[in-house]
Design a protein around this motif. Structure first.
Motif, PDB file in Angstrom:
ATOM      1  N   MET A 147       0.838  -1.182   0.000  1.00  0.00           N
ATOM      2  CA  MET A 147       0.000   0.000   0.000  1.00  0.00           C
ATOM      3  C   MET A 147       0.885   1.248   0.000  1.00  0.00           C
ATOM      4  SD  MET A 147      -3.230   0.793   0.307  1.00  0.00           S
ATOM      5  CE  MET A 147      -4.427   1.802   1.039  1.00  0.00           C
ATOM      6  N   GLN A 148       0.650   2.147  -0.948  1.00  0.00           N
ATOM      7  CA  GLN A 148       1.421   3.377  -1.034  1.00  0.00           C
ATOM      8  C   GLN A 148       1.001   4.342   0.071  1.00  0.00           C
ATOM      9  OE1 GLN A 148       2.097   3.221  -5.796  1.00  0.00           O
ATOM     10  NE2 GLN A 148       0.758   4.769  -5.100  1.00  0.00           N
ATOM     11  N   THR A 149       1.975   5.050   0.599  1.00  0.00           N
ATOM     12  CA  THR A 149       1.693   6.021   1.653  1.00  0.00           C
ATOM     13  C   THR A 149       1.150   7.314   1.037  1.00  0.00           C
ATOM     14  OG1 THR A 149       3.876   7.039   1.577  1.00  0.00           O
ATOM     15  CG2 THR A 149       3.611   5.100   3.015  1.00  0.00           C
ATOM     16  N   ASP A 150       0.569   8.162   1.882  1.00  0.00           N
ATOM     17  CA  ASP A 150       0.091   9.474   1.421  1.00  0.00           C
ATOM     18  C   ASP A 150       1.250  10.300   0.871  1.00  0.00           C
ATOM     19  OD1 ASP A 150      -2.489   8.822   2.147  1.00  0.00           O
ATOM     20  OD2 ASP A 150      -2.447   9.946   4.020  1.00  0.00           O
ATOM     21  N   LYS A 151       2.428  10.193   1.514  1.00  0.00           N
ATOM     22  CA  LYS A 151       3.619  10.924   1.056  1.00  0.00           C
ATOM     23  C   LYS A 151       4.001  10.469  -0.356  1.00  0.00           C
ATOM     24  CE  LYS A 151       7.669  13.095   1.634  1.00  0.00           C
ATOM     25  NZ  LYS A 151       7.908  14.444   2.019  1.00  0.00           N
ATOM     26  N   THR A 152       4.009   9.164  -0.568  1.00  0.00           N
ATOM     27  CA  THR A 152       4.342   8.634  -1.887  1.00  0.00           C
ATOM     28  C   THR A 152       3.326   9.095  -2.919  1.00  0.00           C
ATOM     29  OG1 THR A 152       5.474   6.724  -0.930  1.00  0.00           O
ATOM     30  CG2 THR A 152       4.732   6.515  -3.213  1.00  0.00           C
ATOM     31  N   GLU A 153       2.044   9.006  -2.603  1.00  0.00           N
ATOM     32  CA  GLU A 153       0.992   9.467  -3.527  1.00  0.00           C
ATOM     33  C   GLU A 153       1.173  10.937  -3.868  1.00  0.00           C
ATOM     34  OE1 GLU A 153      -1.300   7.875  -5.204  1.00  0.00           O
ATOM     35  OE2 GLU A 153      -0.893   5.926  -4.324  1.00  0.00           O
ATOM     36  N   SER A 154       1.505  11.744  -2.870  1.00  0.00           N
ATOM     37  CA  SER A 154       1.717  13.169  -3.091  1.00  0.00           C
ATOM     38  C   SER A 154       2.904  13.409  -4.024  1.00  0.00           C
ATOM     39  CB  SER A 154       1.942  13.875  -1.755  1.00  0.00           C
ATOM     40  OG  SER A 154       2.254  15.229  -1.958  1.00  0.00           O
ATOM     41  N   LEU A 155       4.005  12.706  -3.791  1.00  0.00           N
ATOM     42  CA  LEU A 155       5.185  12.862  -4.646  1.00  0.00           C
ATOM     43  C   LEU A 155       4.892  12.415  -6.080  1.00  0.00           C
ATOM     44  CD1 LEU A 155       7.982  11.700  -2.185  1.00  0.00           C
ATOM     45  CD2 LEU A 155       7.551  14.046  -2.986  1.00  0.00           C
ATOM     46  N   LEU A 156       4.159  11.319  -6.240  1.00  0.00           N
ATOM     47  CA  LEU A 156       3.777  10.863  -7.584  1.00  0.00           C
ATOM     48  C   LEU A 156       2.920  11.907  -8.287  1.00  0.00           C
ATOM     49  CD1 LEU A 156       2.970   7.126  -6.830  1.00  0.00           C
ATOM     50  CD2 LEU A 156       4.848   7.974  -8.258  1.00  0.00           C
ATOM     51  N   HIS A 157       1.999  12.499  -7.559  1.00  0.00           N
ATOM     52  CA  HIS A 157       1.136  13.535  -8.133  1.00  0.00           C
ATOM     53  C   HIS A 157       1.973  14.745  -8.571  1.00  0.00           C
ATOM     54  CE1 HIS A 157      -2.334  16.092  -8.789  1.00  0.00           C
ATOM     55  NE2 HIS A 157      -1.724  17.005  -8.043  1.00  0.00           N
ATOM     56  N   ILE A 158       2.892  15.167  -7.732  1.00  0.00           N
ATOM     57  CA  ILE A 158       3.754  16.308  -8.071  1.00  0.00           C
ATOM     58  C   ILE A 158       4.610  15.981  -9.289  1.00  0.00           C
ATOM     59  CG2 ILE A 158       5.705  17.699  -7.273  1.00  0.00           C
ATOM     60  CD1 ILE A 158       4.441  17.452  -4.418  1.00  0.00           C
ATOM     61  N   ALA A 159       5.202  14.806  -9.316  1.00  0.00           N
ATOM     62  CA  ALA A 159       6.034  14.405 -10.456  1.00  0.00           C
ATOM     63  C   ALA A 159       5.224  14.415 -11.748  1.00  0.00           C
ATOM     64  CB  ALA A 159       6.635  13.020 -10.221  1.00  0.00           C
ATOM     65  N   ARG A 160       4.028  13.843 -11.705  1.00  0.00           N
ATOM     66  CA  ARG A 160       3.175  13.788 -12.892  1.00  0.00           C
ATOM     67  C   ARG A 160       2.802  15.203 -13.351  1.00  0.00           C
ATOM     68  NH1 ARG A 160       0.554   9.862 -15.532  1.00  0.00           N
ATOM     69  NH2 ARG A 160       0.885   8.242 -13.980  1.00  0.00           N
ATOM     70  N   SER A 161       2.508  16.100 -12.411  1.00  0.00           N
ATOM     71  CA  SER A 161       2.101  17.462 -12.795  1.00  0.00           C
ATOM     72  C   SER A 161       3.267  18.232 -13.400  1.00  0.00           C
ATOM     73  CB  SER A 161       1.510  18.211 -11.598  1.00  0.00           C
ATOM     74  OG  SER A 161       2.482  18.490 -10.631  1.00  0.00           O
ATOM     75  N   ILE A 162       4.478  18.021 -12.911  1.00  0.00           N
ATOM     76  CA  ILE A 162       5.648  18.697 -13.484  1.00  0.00           C
ATOM     77  C   ILE A 162       5.912  18.174 -14.887  1.00  0.00           C
ATOM     78  CG2 ILE A 162       8.154  18.950 -13.287  1.00  0.00           C
ATOM     79  CD1 ILE A 162       7.656  19.041 -10.197  1.00  0.00           C
ATOM     80  N   VAL A 163       5.906  16.866 -15.059  1.00  0.00           N
ATOM     81  CA  VAL A 163       6.138  16.273 -16.386  1.00  0.00           C
ATOM     82  C   VAL A 163       5.108  16.795 -17.394  1.00  0.00           C
ATOM     83  CG1 VAL A 163       6.025  14.098 -17.680  1.00  0.00           C
ATOM     84  CG2 VAL A 163       7.364  14.241 -15.564  1.00  0.00           C
ATOM     85  N   ALA A 164       3.866  16.958 -16.967  1.00  0.00           N
ATOM     86  CA  ALA A 164       2.800  17.426 -17.867  1.00  0.00           C
ATOM     87  C   ALA A 164       3.038  18.855 -18.348  1.00  0.00           C
ATOM     88  CB  ALA A 164       1.450  17.329 -17.168  1.00  0.00           C
TER      89      ALA A 164
END
Length: 163
Positions: free
Chosen positions: A1-18
């Protein structure tokens, strides 16, 4: 199970790449030298893979096929950020319909033979690791942002190694 911190970092990474239309594709030669060049990738897939068109004869194709790996590095000046995607890469060249769906208006500049030209191939990177640093959003792990947050794929999940 991914942590909230991991989910947040994934979201930030995806938004920067976009936000970044071009990135650096980095491959390694047989002698161990890194080569970087600009590419125009397509959006990240839901499953963290990235595709782009290139020519079969390009040195990045030979280097990527030799190593089986590639790195894509995105710099976002607006956010004082970068995201680096590392992983397995492969050539997808047996599906003319795929090349057609990825064809852009400006693709003819580099590939005048069109999407059915056998020299045109699709490179697909399956992301296994993400490095992320974003001063604007406070993603700058101690000491004082001298290292990036690092996420690694573990099967279908992501774990934060540094962050």
């Amino acid at each position: 199970m991914q942590t909230d911190k991991t989910e947040s970092l994934l979201h930030i990474a995806r938004s920067i790449v976009a936000k970044v239309p071009y990135c650096m594709a980095i491959t390694v030669t047989e002698a161990g030298h890194a080569n970087a060049r600009i590419v125009e990738p397509y959006s990240l897939s839901e499953h963290w893979s990235v595709r782009f068109l290139t020519g079969r004869q390009c040195r990045k194709v030979q280097e990527m096929q030799h190593a089986g790996r590639m790195t894509l590095s995105y710099q976002c000046d607006e956010d004082h950020a970068y995201v680096t995607l590392l992983g397995q890469a492969k050539v997808l060249d047996h599906d003319p319909a795929l090349k057609s769906t990825l064809w852009r208006k400006n693709s003819d500049l580099w590939f005048p033979g069109g999407p059915f030209d056998p020299d045109v191939v699709v490179i697909e990177l399956r992301v296994e690791q993400i490095e992320l640093w974003c001063l604007k959003l406070g993603v700058a792990p101690p000491p004082l942002g001298l290292q990036a947050a690092i996420l690694k794929r573990d099967g279908a999940e992501w774990i934060t190694l540094v962050g």
